[in-house]
Design a protein around this motif. Sequence first.
Motif, mmCIF file in Angstrom:
data_model
loop_
_atom_site.group_PDB
_atom_site.id
_atom_site.type_symbol
_atom_site.label_atom_id
_atom_site.label_comp_id
_atom_site.label_asym_id
_atom_site.label_seq_id
_atom_site.Cartn_x
_atom_site.Cartn_y
_atom_site.Cartn_z
ATOM 1 N N ASP A 141 -40.326 113.958 -136.493
ATOM 2 C CA ASP A 141 -41.472 113.834 -136.388
ATOM 3 C C ASP A 141 -41.778 112.476 -136.598
ATOM 4 O OD1 ASP A 141 -44.109 114.819 -136.314
ATOM 5 O OD2 ASP A 141 -44.425 114.695 -138.390
ATOM 6 N N PHE A 142 -41.430 111.957 -137.821
ATOM 7 C CA PHE A 142 -41.517 110.672 -137.980
ATOM 8 C C PHE A 142 -40.992 109.739 -137.284
ATOM 9 C CE2 PHE A 142 -38.553 111.398 -141.811
ATOM 10 C CZ PHE A 142 -37.235 109.400 -141.082
ATOM 11 N N GLU A 143 -39.600 110.037 -137.051
ATOM 12 C CA GLU A 143 -39.087 108.759 -135.677
ATOM 13 C C GLU A 143 -40.034 109.028 -134.579
ATOM 14 O OE1 GLU A 143 -33.921 109.957 -136.050
ATOM 15 O OE2 GLU A 143 -34.705 110.557 -134.801
ATOM 16 N N ARG A 144 -40.551 110.081 -134.411
ATOM 17 C CA ARG A 144 -41.295 109.962 -132.935
ATOM 18 C C ARG A 144 -42.256 108.873 -133.464
ATOM 19 N NH1 ARG A 144 -46.637 111.862 -132.397
ATOM 20 N NH2 ARG A 144 -46.431 113.166 -134.567
ATOM 21 N N VAL A 145 -43.153 108.596 -133.837
ATOM 22 C CA VAL A 145 -44.502 107.754 -134.948
ATOM 23 C C VAL A 145 -43.618 106.700 -134.804
ATOM 24 C CG1 VAL A 145 -46.323 107.059 -136.706
ATOM 25 C CG2 VAL A 145 -45.912 109.637 -135.863
ATOM 26 N N LEU A 146 -42.304 106.411 -135.348
ATOM 27 C CA LEU A 146 -41.974 104.925 -135.812
ATOM 28 C C LEU A 146 -41.722 104.339 -134.510
ATOM 29 C CD1 LEU A 146 -39.740 105.169 -139.188
ATOM 30 C CD2 LEU A 146 -42.237 104.189 -138.347
ATOM 31 N N ARG A 147 -40.802 105.024 -133.242
ATOM 32 C CA ARG A 147 -40.409 105.292 -131.977
ATOM 33 C C ARG A 147 -41.541 104.071 -130.940
ATOM 34 N NH1 ARG A 147 -35.003 106.268 -130.813
ATOM 35 N NH2 ARG A 147 -35.942 105.893 -128.850
ATOM 36 N N ARG A 148 -42.671 104.824 -131.445
ATOM 37 C CA ARG A 148 -43.448 104.592 -130.750
ATOM 38 C C ARG A 148 -44.646 103.552 -131.229
ATOM 39 N NH1 ARG A 148 -48.939 107.998 -132.181
ATOM 40 N NH2 ARG A 148 -48.937 106.039 -133.436
ATOM 41 N N GLU A 149 -44.707 102.784 -132.830
ATOM 42 C CA GLU A 149 -45.140 102.120 -133.641
ATOM 43 C C GLU A 149 -44.228 100.792 -132.850
ATOM 44 O OE1 GLU A 149 -47.777 101.377 -135.628
ATOM 45 O OE2 GLU A 149 -48.325 102.845 -134.386
ATOM 46 N N HIS A 150 -42.612 100.737 -133.146
ATOM 47 C CA HIS A 150 -42.037 99.843 -132.461
ATOM 48 C C HIS A 150 -41.650 99.705 -131.257
ATOM 49 C CE1 HIS A 150 -40.329 99.529 -137.391
ATOM 50 N NE2 HIS A 150 -41.253 99.981 -136.972
ATOM 51 N N LYS A 151 -42.700 100.477 -130.194
ATOM 52 C CA LYS A 151 -42.501 100.793 -129.229
ATOM 53 C C LYS A 151 -41.144 100.122 -128.489
ATOM 54 C CE LYS A 151 -45.956 97.408 -129.046
ATOM 55 N NZ LYS A 151 -46.996 97.680 -130.221
#
Lengths: 404, 251
Positions: free
Chosen positions: A240-250
């Motif tokens: 779940d948070f990997e998804r968010v962080l990967r999006r944030e870090h492009k």
Amino acid sequence: MLLGETIAVAFQSIRANKLRTALTMLGVIIGVAAVIAMVALGTGAQRAVEERINSLGANLLTIYAGQSFNRGVASNNRVSLTTDDADAITKDARLISAVVPEMQTSLQVKLGNKNINTNVLGTTANYTEVRNYTVPFGRMFSQGDNNSRQRFAVLGWDVPEMLGGNPAAMIGQTISIRGIPFEIIGVLNQKGSGGSWSNPDEQILIPLQTARYRIFGTDRLRSITVQVAEGVPLEQGIVDFERVLRREHKIRPGADNDFQVRNQQEILATQQSATQVFTALLASIAGVSLLVGGIGIMNIMLVSVTERTREIGVRKALGATRGNILTQFLIEAMVLSFVGGALGILLGSGTAIALARLAGWNTYVSPTAIGVAFVFSAAVGLFFGIWPARRASRLDPIVALRYE
Amino acid sequence: MNAALSTTAERMAMLPPDVPRDAMIVTRNLQREYDMGGEVVRALRGVDVTIRRNEFVAIMGPSGSGKSTLMNMIGCLDSPTGGEYWLNGFRVSELADDELARIRNKEIGFVFQTFNLLPRATALHNVELPLVYAGIGAKARVAKATEALRKVGLADRMHHRPNELSGGQRQRVAVARALVNDPSIILADEPTGNLDSATSAEIMQLFEELYAGGQTIVLVTHEHDIAAHAARQVHLLDGRIEQDFLTEKSS
């Protein structure tokens, strides 16, 4: 032959050779004491780790900034975690129940003329709750304090002492961190270093926003600790948070994460199994000395059998069976090892307590260890006593009676 | 096995027909050979001896005559390599180690030349020892041991250790120890060998008193004047009985 009589005879012959008995027993005493002390040390270390695991709080994962990887090759541009990342996880990761961003540096801290260097941690108000802290003195800073960038400081348990005061008296005093005055509003409870490299009791907490704008001047975080919501498997929380962080870090699909996730409990579990091995190792080394003590018993029993050949002959002439003689010498050996074992347990426990008091090591004398040591020392007496006792029982009474 | 027979009468019925019914010790063609590094030494070459209840017998002979070997046989400390031996009806020549220990405990009271008392134990405790191995309880032990010590005139020395007693007193303790379990025979091996002549006379006097009281005594010695105290003398030579006669009392 009555058992009580046999034991009485054993004690009698032990009293007759006090010095020799004492020296023989010393072997067992040292052996048992070493086993007890070493196991106490190992068990103490294990329990410290266990306590730390329990004090961590459940379902905690820590995210650290890492390097970005391109097809398995580390790229040069270091990426970082920022307060924006923490906000994004808070907002978008539904399976994460708490997010604690942490910003940390070692800084000069002054109180009056006391000057120390310690870790200053900028974090949010939920830090104490997530990390299972209590605040026995004063209070933790609030969300509002954080938002309004208050210059409040909450001290770890050891800090007041480092600054030369007691926790209660610290509340309301002003310390300066990197020359900026902070009011002390609380002191956290003690956690213990648990044998770890950094001692959480030596840190000072300040509000994240205060840290960001008044001290550090950056939005870069050392780490983000997240708590996976109750009932959610850790793996799902990670996804779940990997998804968010990967999006944030492009990060492109298929590319590796540019951050690392550590499960602290897992790390500690590894540490725990290491201390278990360590305990076993210490105990087996100490066991060797117990073995040597046992050989000492065997040696002295053989001497005793030779010395008392006449006595054995007399006893046999008067009607002692082989079994009687065997039992007599076996019980003598066991009395030696039993008494030695009991004294060894006292000495070992004393040593463990002294190590804890004087050297501050974590030790724990477990009843199991005492029981095992006692049984083991008796077994040593039995094992090493059997051969001399058999020799005694098989003596020919005619030869034994004529023995000079 | 003979020892399983409960009454003395039953055991006595198993004895050879030609021996008297009150025979305490019966040997038939008793032999003992030792293997000394390949060379066979025949210490006893067929000894036939019968000792009846309430006899006082001295076994005599020069060294090498086999008297020590015979004493070991009679004392059940050793087993013969040939022939048979009955003690109080027990056919002990065929018993195993632990059964021999039981026979020694119940049937034989030893008195040794060197006393062989336990040095760390009191006189009382030394006398108690056979009773300990007989499995008798502490109270009864003390009572019987006290009685035995009183019989040998050492009631006032009960709590002394052997090194606090004179040689004669030590041997009296040993006699008390031999008596305490009411044995079939008292077997004394050179009991006066370590005593001066006055003390020797005292001990022999004690044996004579016990004999007068009905005790069977076998005495092994090489001294003629000591053997003269016994009612009967058996002389051994080269592993055989050379002479067997009644002592002529000079009085």
